[in-house]
Design a protein around this motif. Structure first.
Motif, short mmCIF file in Angstrom:
data_model
loop_
_atom_site.label_atom_id
_atom_site.label_comp_id
_atom_site.label_asym_id
_atom_site.label_seq_id
_atom_site.Cartn_x
_atom_site.Cartn_y
_atom_site.Cartn_z
N ALA A 1 -51.89 120.46 14.00
CA ALA A 1 -52.39 120.89 15.31
C ALA A 1 -53.49 121.92 15.10
CB ALA A 1 -51.25 121.47 16.15
N ARG A 2 -54.63 121.44 14.70
CA ARG A 2 -55.76 122.31 14.41
C ARG A 2 -57.05 121.48 14.45
NH1 ARG A 2 -52.28 122.50 9.88
NH2 ARG A 2 -52.82 121.04 8.23
N VAL A 3 -58.15 122.13 14.72
CA VAL A 3 -59.44 121.46 14.68
C VAL A 3 -59.63 120.88 13.28
CG1 VAL A 3 -61.94 121.78 14.79
CG2 VAL A 3 -60.47 122.91 16.47
N GLY A 4 -59.96 119.60 13.22
CA GLY A 4 -60.06 118.91 11.93
C GLY A 4 -58.74 118.35 11.46
N GLY A 5 -57.67 118.55 12.22
CA GLY A 5 -56.35 118.09 11.80
C GLY A 5 -56.23 116.58 11.75
N LEU A 6 -56.89 115.87 12.68
CA LEU A 6 -56.84 114.41 12.66
C LEU A 6 -57.51 113.86 11.41
CD1 LEU A 6 -56.28 111.68 13.93
CD2 LEU A 6 -58.38 111.93 15.28
N LEU A 7 -58.65 114.42 11.05
CA LEU A 7 -59.35 114.01 9.83
C LEU A 7 -58.49 114.29 8.60
CD1 LEU A 7 -61.95 113.06 8.36
CD2 LEU A 7 -62.75 115.44 8.50
N GLU A 8 -57.88 115.47 8.57
CA GLU A 8 -57.04 115.87 7.44
C GLU A 8 -55.86 114.93 7.27
OE1 GLU A 8 -54.51 119.88 6.45
OE2 GLU A 8 -56.41 120.12 7.52
N HIS A 9 -55.18 114.62 8.39
CA HIS A 9 -54.03 113.73 8.37
C HIS A 9 -54.44 112.31 7.97
CE1 HIS A 9 -50.48 111.55 9.61
NE2 HIS A 9 -51.09 111.01 10.65
N SER A 10 -55.54 111.83 8.52
CA SER A 10 -55.99 110.48 8.21
C SER A 10 -56.34 110.34 6.74
CB SER A 10 -57.20 110.13 9.08
OG SER A 10 -56.86 110.19 10.47
N LEU A 11 -56.98 111.35 6.17
CA LEU A 11 -57.35 111.29 4.76
C LEU A 11 -56.11 111.26 3.88
CD1 LEU A 11 -59.29 111.37 2.41
CD2 LEU A 11 -59.50 113.85 2.72
N ASP B 1 -57.20 96.46 1.90
CA ASP B 1 -58.26 96.76 2.86
C ASP B 1 -57.69 96.98 4.25
OD1 ASP B 1 -60.20 96.62 0.96
OD2 ASP B 1 -60.99 94.67 1.57
N LEU B 2 -56.77 96.12 4.66
CA LEU B 2 -56.17 96.24 5.99
C LEU B 2 -55.37 97.52 6.09
CD1 LEU B 2 -55.84 94.80 8.71
CD2 LEU B 2 -53.85 93.62 7.75
N LEU B 3 -54.60 97.84 5.05
CA LEU B 3 -53.78 99.05 5.06
C LEU B 3 -54.65 100.31 5.09
CD1 LEU B 3 -51.01 100.42 4.88
CD2 LEU B 3 -51.15 100.19 2.39
N VAL B 4 -55.72 100.32 4.30
CA VAL B 4 -56.60 101.49 4.27
C VAL B 4 -57.33 101.67 5.60
CG1 VAL B 4 -58.69 102.46 3.22
CG2 VAL B 4 -56.88 101.52 1.77
N PHE B 5 -57.80 100.57 6.17
CA PHE B 5 -58.45 100.67 7.48
C PHE B 5 -57.47 101.25 8.51
CE2 PHE B 5 -59.52 99.27 11.71
CZ PHE B 5 -60.88 99.52 11.79
N GLY B 6 -56.23 100.77 8.49
CA GLY B 6 -55.22 101.30 9.41
C GLY B 6 -54.94 102.76 9.16
N ALA B 7 -54.92 103.15 7.88
CA ALA B 7 -54.69 104.57 7.56
C ALA B 7 -55.79 105.45 8.11
CB ALA B 7 -54.56 104.74 6.04
N ILE B 8 -57.03 104.96 8.07
CA ILE B 8 -58.14 105.76 8.56
C ILE B 8 -58.06 105.93 10.07
CG2 ILE B 8 -60.65 105.83 8.86
CD1 ILE B 8 -60.89 104.30 6.20
N PHE B 9 -57.85 104.83 10.79
CA PHE B 9 -58.04 104.86 12.24
C PHE B 9 -56.75 104.68 13.05
CE2 PHE B 9 -62.60 103.53 11.35
CZ PHE B 9 -63.12 104.78 11.69
N PHE C 1 -44.71 104.20 7.61
CA PHE C 1 -44.05 105.16 6.73
C PHE C 1 -45.04 106.16 6.14
CE2 PHE C 1 -40.59 101.94 6.63
CZ PHE C 1 -39.56 102.78 7.06
N VAL C 2 -46.26 105.72 5.86
CA VAL C 2 -47.29 106.65 5.38
C VAL C 2 -47.57 107.70 6.46
CG1 VAL C 2 -49.75 106.80 4.92
CG2 VAL C 2 -48.37 105.13 3.71
N ASP C 3 -47.75 107.25 7.68
CA ASP C 3 -48.01 108.16 8.80
C ASP C 3 -46.86 109.14 8.99
OD1 ASP C 3 -49.02 109.24 11.24
OD2 ASP C 3 -47.93 107.74 12.39
N ASN C 4 -45.65 108.62 8.98
CA ASN C 4 -44.47 109.46 9.19
C ASN C 4 -44.26 110.42 8.03
OD1 ASN C 4 -42.26 110.18 10.86
ND2 ASN C 4 -40.86 108.97 9.60
#
Length: 287
Positions: A117-127, A145-153, A235-238
């Protein structure tokens, strides 16, 4: 709290204007002493004064990522342009080329309070999700490729679910009504429509990743994960979200101490005697 983080605080001798309770929100000037209480750093407030609007620079109070946002964005761009699937790479490119969307993606928090919960937090989490996804792709027979694309966005909907103006984070009206899962799928699908040769089956798989990444309907996913890529993305997201919840909840806990029970994981958390966290999340190294 300010942009550097949150600290538990107590004030025992309240001034008259606070005898009926503190204001629900606002800015204050605080003086006091820090000390350790039950393994946690705590501030004993000695003086507290409400600040007027002209005394406040709001950017001093909005939490922001401690990691280099330019470096993080560059790593995400590198991962996106390295996609071997031409259609996914074109889709990534069309989204990254949208300056308004990309800037919002790099600035947005990942949540209002739960994690990153911080400015830049979405980028940090996605990376972090991209890094984990790449590691898992070496272990399982997955479409990397599909998994990495999903991880990014996977959380791109948060650029419209949340606002991060005026000194704090809040939910937008459409964020409250639709949630980031639905908003994210709509955002990505709008860019797919701009690529007439994008395969229909691949478009469905991408939509499924976005709609199922929360894992269960009770957590906001219209569908549960039903492909290997979707299962791993969930699971990566969680995983990254829960690791960050632990880090944030134990930030002021001394080795051998316990956190408060009041945290997103709904349990007291322990920091072993030999454990230290000296590196900001997103830097890629552990202390």
């Amino acid at each position: 709290m300010d942009k550097t983080g949150t600290l538990d605080a107590r004030m025992w001798n309240l001034p008259n204007e606070l005898t009926e309770g503190p204001p629900p929100s606002g800015y204050v000037h605080v003086e006091g002493q820090t000390h350790e209480y039950r393994g946690m750093l705590q501030l004993k407030v000695e003086r507290l004064r409400r600040l007027k609007a002209d005394e406040v620079e709001e950017e001093d109070y909005v939490p922001a990522s401690e990691s280099d946002r330019r470096a993080m964005a560059a790593e995400v761009l590198e991962a996106g342009w390295a996609l071997e699937n031409d259609h996914l790479r074109d889709l990534f490119g069309s989204m990254a080329a949208d300056r308004e969307l990309w800037e919002a993606f790099c600035e947005a928090p990942a949540a209002k309070t739960m994690h990153h919960a911080r400015v830049g937090g979405l980028l940090e989490h996605s990376l972090q999700c991209v890094r984990a996804a790449k590691a898992l792709a070496r272990l399982y027979p997955v479409n990397e490729d599909l998994l990495v694309f999903g991880a990014i966005f996977h959380d791109i909907g948060k650029v419209r679910e949340l606002s991060w103006e005026k000194g704090g984070f809040a939910y937008t009206t459409e964020g409250r009504l639709l949630g980031h899962v639905v908003l994210g799928e709509r955002i990505v699908s709008s860019y797919v429509e701009g690529l007439p040769e994008f395969p229909e089956e691949l478009a469905v798989e991408v939509s499924h990743l976005l709609l199922s990444h929360q894992g269960e309907t009770q957590y906001g996913s219209p569908e549960e994960p039903k492909t290997l890529e979707a299962i791993l993305l969930h699971f990566v997201d969680n995983l990254d979200a829960r690791v960050e919840m632990y880090r944030e909840s134990t930030k002021n806990v001394s080795p051998g101490g316990w956190s408060h029970h009041e945290n997103p994981l709904r349990r007291a958390l322990y920091v072993p005697e030999d454990r230290t966290w000296s590196v900001a999340p997103g830097d890629g190294d552990e202390a």
